[in-house]
Design a protein around this motif. Structure first.
Motif, PDB file in Angstrom:
ATOM      1  N   LYS A 273       0.831  -1.211   0.000  1.00 50.05           N
ATOM      2  CA  LYS A 273       0.000   0.000   0.000  1.00 50.05           C
ATOM      3  C   LYS A 273       0.867   1.262   0.000  1.00 50.05           C
ATOM      4  O   LYS A 273       0.522   2.259  -0.640  1.00 50.05           O
ATOM      5  CB  LYS A 273      -0.934   0.004   1.205  1.00 50.05           C
ATOM      6  N   ILE A 274       1.967   1.227   0.719  1.00 43.97           N
ATOM      7  CA  ILE A 274       2.875   2.382   0.721  1.00 43.97           C
ATOM      8  C   ILE A 274       3.436   2.593  -0.676  1.00 43.97           C
ATOM      9  O   ILE A 274       3.420   3.719  -1.200  1.00 43.97           O
ATOM     10  CB  ILE A 274       4.018   2.184   1.740  1.00 43.97           C
ATOM     11  N   LEU A 275       3.907   1.532  -1.293  1.00 45.37           N
ATOM     12  CA  LEU A 275       4.467   1.656  -2.652  1.00 45.37           C
ATOM     13  C   LEU A 275       3.419   2.150  -3.651  1.00 45.37           C
ATOM     14  O   LEU A 275       3.716   2.991  -4.498  1.00 45.37           O
ATOM     15  CB  LEU A 275       5.060   0.323  -3.093  1.00 45.37           C
ATOM     16  N   ALA A 276       2.184   1.660  -3.518  1.00 41.54           N
ATOM     17  CA  ALA A 276       1.109   2.125  -4.407  1.00 41.54           C
ATOM     18  C   ALA A 276       0.839   3.609  -4.178  1.00 41.54           C
ATOM     19  O   ALA A 276       0.670   4.370  -5.142  1.00 41.54           O
ATOM     20  CB  ALA A 276      -0.157   1.306  -4.177  1.00 41.54           C
TER      21      ALA A 276
ATOM     22  N   ASP B 208      -1.160   4.877   4.207  1.00 38.47           N
ATOM     23  CA  ASP B 208      -1.501   6.164   3.588  1.00 38.47           C
ATOM     24  C   ASP B 208      -0.796   7.317   4.290  1.00 38.47           C
ATOM     25  O   ASP B 208      -0.316   8.243   3.638  1.00 38.47           O
ATOM     26  CB  ASP B 208      -3.009   6.391   3.589  1.00 38.47           C
ATOM     27  N   GLU B 209      -0.741   7.263   5.631  1.00 43.60           N
ATOM     28  CA  GLU B 209      -0.027   8.306   6.383  1.00 43.60           C
ATOM     29  C   GLU B 209       1.438   8.344   5.979  1.00 43.60           C
ATOM     30  O   GLU B 209       2.027   9.417   5.840  1.00 43.60           O
ATOM     31  CB  GLU B 209      -0.109   8.033   7.886  1.00 43.60           C
TER      32      GLU B 209
ATOM     33  N   VAL C 241       6.982   2.895  10.395  1.00 42.69           N
ATOM     34  CA  VAL C 241       5.641   2.348  10.263  1.00 42.69           C
ATOM     35  C   VAL C 241       5.534   1.086  11.126  1.00 42.69           C
ATOM     36  O   VAL C 241       6.089   0.045  10.772  1.00 42.69           O
ATOM     37  CB  VAL C 241       5.310   1.995   8.798  1.00 42.69           C
ATOM     38  N   PRO C 242       4.855   1.178  12.260  1.00 40.41           N
ATOM     39  CA  PRO C 242       4.656  -0.022  13.069  1.00 40.41           C
ATOM     40  C   PRO C 242       3.652  -0.958  12.394  1.00 40.41           C
ATOM     41  O   PRO C 242       2.642  -0.496  11.855  1.00 40.41           O
ATOM     42  CB  PRO C 242       4.116   0.505  14.391  1.00 40.41           C
ATOM     43  N   VAL C 243       3.956  -2.246  12.412  1.00 33.88           N
ATOM     44  CA  VAL C 243       3.107  -3.237  11.763  1.00 33.88           C
ATOM     45  C   VAL C 243       2.379  -4.048  12.833  1.00 33.88           C
ATOM     46  O   VAL C 243       2.982  -4.461  13.824  1.00 33.88           O
ATOM     47  CB  VAL C 243       3.945  -4.156  10.854  1.00 33.88           C
TER      48      VAL C 243
ATOM     49  N   GLU D 163      12.085   2.362  -4.026  1.00 32.98           N
ATOM     50  CA  GLU D 163      12.681   1.036  -4.088  1.00 32.98           C
ATOM     51  C   GLU D 163      12.333   0.311  -2.797  1.00 32.98           C
ATOM     52  O   GLU D 163      12.408   0.893  -1.715  1.00 32.98           O
ATOM     53  CB  GLU D 163      14.199   1.154  -4.206  1.00 32.98           C
ATOM     54  N   LEU D 164      11.953  -0.966  -2.905  1.00 40.61           N
ATOM     55  CA  LEU D 164      11.637  -1.789  -1.744  1.00 40.61           C
ATOM     56  C   LEU D 164      12.783  -2.735  -1.455  1.00 40.61           C
ATOM     57  O   LEU D 164      13.316  -3.372  -2.365  1.00 40.61           O
ATOM     58  CB  LEU D 164      10.371  -2.616  -1.992  1.00 40.61           C
TER      59      LEU D 164
END
Length: 128
Positions: free
Chosen positions: A19-22, A115-116, A82-84, A32-33
């Motif tokens: 979602k972050i990459l999108a 999104d944040e 980003v906490p998962v 880049e991931l």
């Protein structure tokens, strides 16, 4: 040129980093991931950080969520943590990301808040 480096601790975090990459793609931000654990592959992490030309780093992990803080301790680039979600509904990861010691500048977002994170990158890069 890569503008954002997205580093997550495990492939199991795909529901968040996808979602972050999108979100970054939607904003025209090249990213880049890399999958790399602060605990299991620290030498690989050092190499990734040395080699990247990204302007900003988004780092996410669950459990102890040490990855954002470790990255901030090895780089002068801005880090968005980003906490998962996982154990304890992600509370352990949230606290790890948001309670950095002095001098460890990590901007934390909410649990699984893709999104944040994308919005924060866009704001930092003036791409809003």
């Amino acid at each position: 040129m890569i503008q954002a480096l997205v580093v997550f601790g495990s492939d199991s975090d795909a529901s968040v980093y996808d979602k972050i990459l999108a979100g970054l793609r939607e904003r025209g931000i090249k990213a880049e991931l890399r999958i790399c654990s602060a605990h299991r592959t620290p030498k690989k992490l050092d190499r990734i950080l040395r080699e990247t030309n990204a302007h900003i780093i988004v780092a996410g992990a669950g459990l102890s969520a040490a990855l954002p803080g470790v990255i901030a301790s090895h780089s002068i680039k801005p880090v968005i943590g980003v906490p998962v979600s996982g154990n304890y509904g992600g509370l352990d990861a949230l606290l790890s990301v948001h309670q950095m010691p002095g001098g460890m500048p990590v901007i934390g977002v909410g649990i699984d808040a893709a999104d944040e994170a994308s919005n924060a990158v866009a704001l930092a890069l003036h791409k809003h």
